[in-house]
Design a protein around this motif. Sequence first.
Motif, short mmCIF file in Angstrom:
data_model
loop_
_atom_site.label_atom_id
_atom_site.label_comp_id
_atom_site.label_asym_id
_atom_site.label_seq_id
_atom_site.Cartn_x
_atom_site.Cartn_y
_atom_site.Cartn_z
N ILE A 32 0.84 -1.20 0.00
CA ILE A 32 0.00 0.00 0.00
C ILE A 32 0.87 1.25 0.00
CG2 ILE A 32 -1.64 1.32 1.41
CD1 ILE A 32 -2.88 -1.43 2.16
N THR A 33 1.94 1.25 0.78
CA THR A 33 2.86 2.38 0.80
C THR A 33 3.52 2.57 -0.56
OG1 THR A 33 3.30 1.96 3.13
CG2 THR A 33 4.86 3.37 1.97
N PHE A 34 3.95 1.48 -1.16
CA PHE A 34 4.56 1.54 -2.49
C PHE A 34 3.55 2.08 -3.51
CE2 PHE A 34 5.61 -0.51 -6.57
CZ PHE A 34 6.89 0.00 -6.76
N GLY A 35 2.31 1.61 -3.42
CA GLY A 35 1.28 2.07 -4.33
C GLY A 35 0.93 3.53 -4.14
N LYS A 36 0.98 4.00 -2.91
CA LYS A 36 0.66 5.39 -2.62
C LYS A 36 1.60 6.34 -3.36
CE LYS A 36 -1.50 8.55 -0.20
NZ LYS A 36 -2.84 8.91 -0.55
N PHE A 37 2.86 5.94 -3.47
CA PHE A 37 3.86 6.81 -4.10
C PHE A 37 4.07 6.51 -5.59
CE2 PHE A 37 5.13 6.90 0.40
CZ PHE A 37 4.97 8.26 0.61
N SER A 38 3.50 5.43 -6.10
CA SER A 38 3.80 5.08 -7.49
C SER A 38 2.58 5.04 -8.40
CB SER A 38 4.52 3.73 -7.55
OG SER A 38 3.68 2.72 -7.05
N ILE A 39 1.37 5.00 -7.88
CA ILE A 39 0.19 4.97 -8.74
C ILE A 39 -0.11 6.39 -9.23
CG2 ILE A 39 -2.29 4.51 -8.82
CD1 ILE A 39 -1.85 2.27 -6.83
N LYS A 40 -0.28 6.51 -10.53
CA LYS A 40 -0.45 7.84 -11.13
C LYS A 40 -1.78 8.49 -10.72
CE LYS A 40 0.16 10.17 -15.53
NZ LYS A 40 0.48 9.98 -16.94
N TYR A 41 -2.86 7.73 -10.72
CA TYR A 41 -4.18 8.25 -10.36
C TYR A 41 -4.77 7.39 -9.24
CZ TYR A 41 -3.68 10.54 -14.86
OH TYR A 41 -3.21 11.28 -15.92
N PRO A 42 -4.35 7.58 -8.00
CA PRO A 42 -4.81 6.70 -6.91
C PRO A 42 -6.27 6.91 -6.53
CG PRO A 42 -3.45 8.43 -6.02
CD PRO A 42 -3.39 8.57 -7.51
N SER A 43 -6.86 8.03 -6.86
CA SER A 43 -8.24 8.28 -6.43
C SER A 43 -9.22 8.17 -7.58
CB SER A 43 -8.34 9.66 -5.78
OG SER A 43 -7.94 10.65 -6.70
N LEU A 53 -10.23 7.39 5.01
CA LEU A 53 -9.91 6.22 5.83
C LEU A 53 -9.00 5.25 5.07
CD1 LEU A 53 -10.49 4.70 8.51
CD2 LEU A 53 -12.40 3.62 7.34
N PHE A 54 -9.13 5.24 3.75
CA PHE A 54 -8.35 4.35 2.90
C PHE A 54 -7.17 5.06 2.24
CE2 PHE A 54 -12.60 2.42 2.99
CZ PHE A 54 -12.27 1.17 3.47
N GLY A 55 -6.72 6.14 2.77
CA GLY A 55 -5.56 6.85 2.25
C GLY A 55 -5.80 7.60 0.97
N LEU A 63 -7.78 -2.26 -4.54
CA LEU A 63 -7.72 -3.66 -4.96
C LEU A 63 -6.36 -4.03 -5.53
CD1 LEU A 63 -11.22 -4.14 -6.60
CD2 LEU A 63 -10.45 -4.98 -4.39
N ALA A 64 -5.77 -3.14 -6.29
CA ALA A 64 -4.46 -3.42 -6.89
C ALA A 64 -3.38 -3.54 -5.82
CB ALA A 64 -4.10 -2.32 -7.87
N THR A 65 -3.37 -2.62 -4.86
CA THR A 65 -2.31 -2.67 -3.85
C THR A 65 -2.47 -3.85 -2.90
OG1 THR A 65 -3.53 -1.11 -2.46
CG2 THR A 65 -1.82 -0.21 -3.91
N THR A 66 -3.71 -4.19 -2.53
CA THR A 66 -3.88 -5.33 -1.63
C THR A 66 -3.62 -6.65 -2.36
OG1 THR A 66 -6.27 -5.25 -1.97
CG2 THR A 66 -5.39 -4.16 -0.01
N ALA A 67 -3.95 -6.71 -3.66
CA ALA A 67 -3.62 -7.92 -4.42
C ALA A 67 -2.11 -8.09 -4.53
CB ALA A 67 -4.25 -7.86 -5.81
N PHE A 68 -1.42 -6.99 -4.80
CA PHE A 68 0.04 -7.04 -4.86
C PHE A 68 0.62 -7.42 -3.49
CE2 PHE A 68 4.10 -4.53 -4.52
CZ PHE A 68 4.87 -5.41 -5.28
N GLY A 69 0.03 -6.90 -2.43
CA GLY A 69 0.50 -7.24 -1.08
C GLY A 69 0.32 -8.71 -0.76
N HIS A 70 -0.79 -9.30 -1.21
CA HIS A 70 -0.99 -10.73 -0.96
C HIS A 70 -0.02 -11.58 -1.77
CE1 HIS A 70 -4.58 -9.61 1.22
NE2 HIS A 70 -4.66 -10.86 1.64
#
Length: 86
Positions: A32-43, A53-55, A63-70
Amino acid sequence: MLTSTLLAAATAPLEWSPTVGILMIVANIFAITFGKFSIKYPSSEPALPSSNLFGGFGLPALLATTAFGHILGVGLILGLHYLGRF
């Protein structure tokens, strides 16, 4: 015959423990931290009910960050199990 060969080559099953759960949580937090700084359009749409609540993530980014985390967590846990750390 192939089935008996595969069963003989199988490793010991991995038992769930709090350590396994903690490793999965840490892997998801990292993703999630990695996705926060690397996803171009997070919202991007569709938005989540309480996005702060979900950053600030939209549903696709969450869904993308939690799938990557799993995926990361499973690799970490199975790799450590293979090395005999669990």
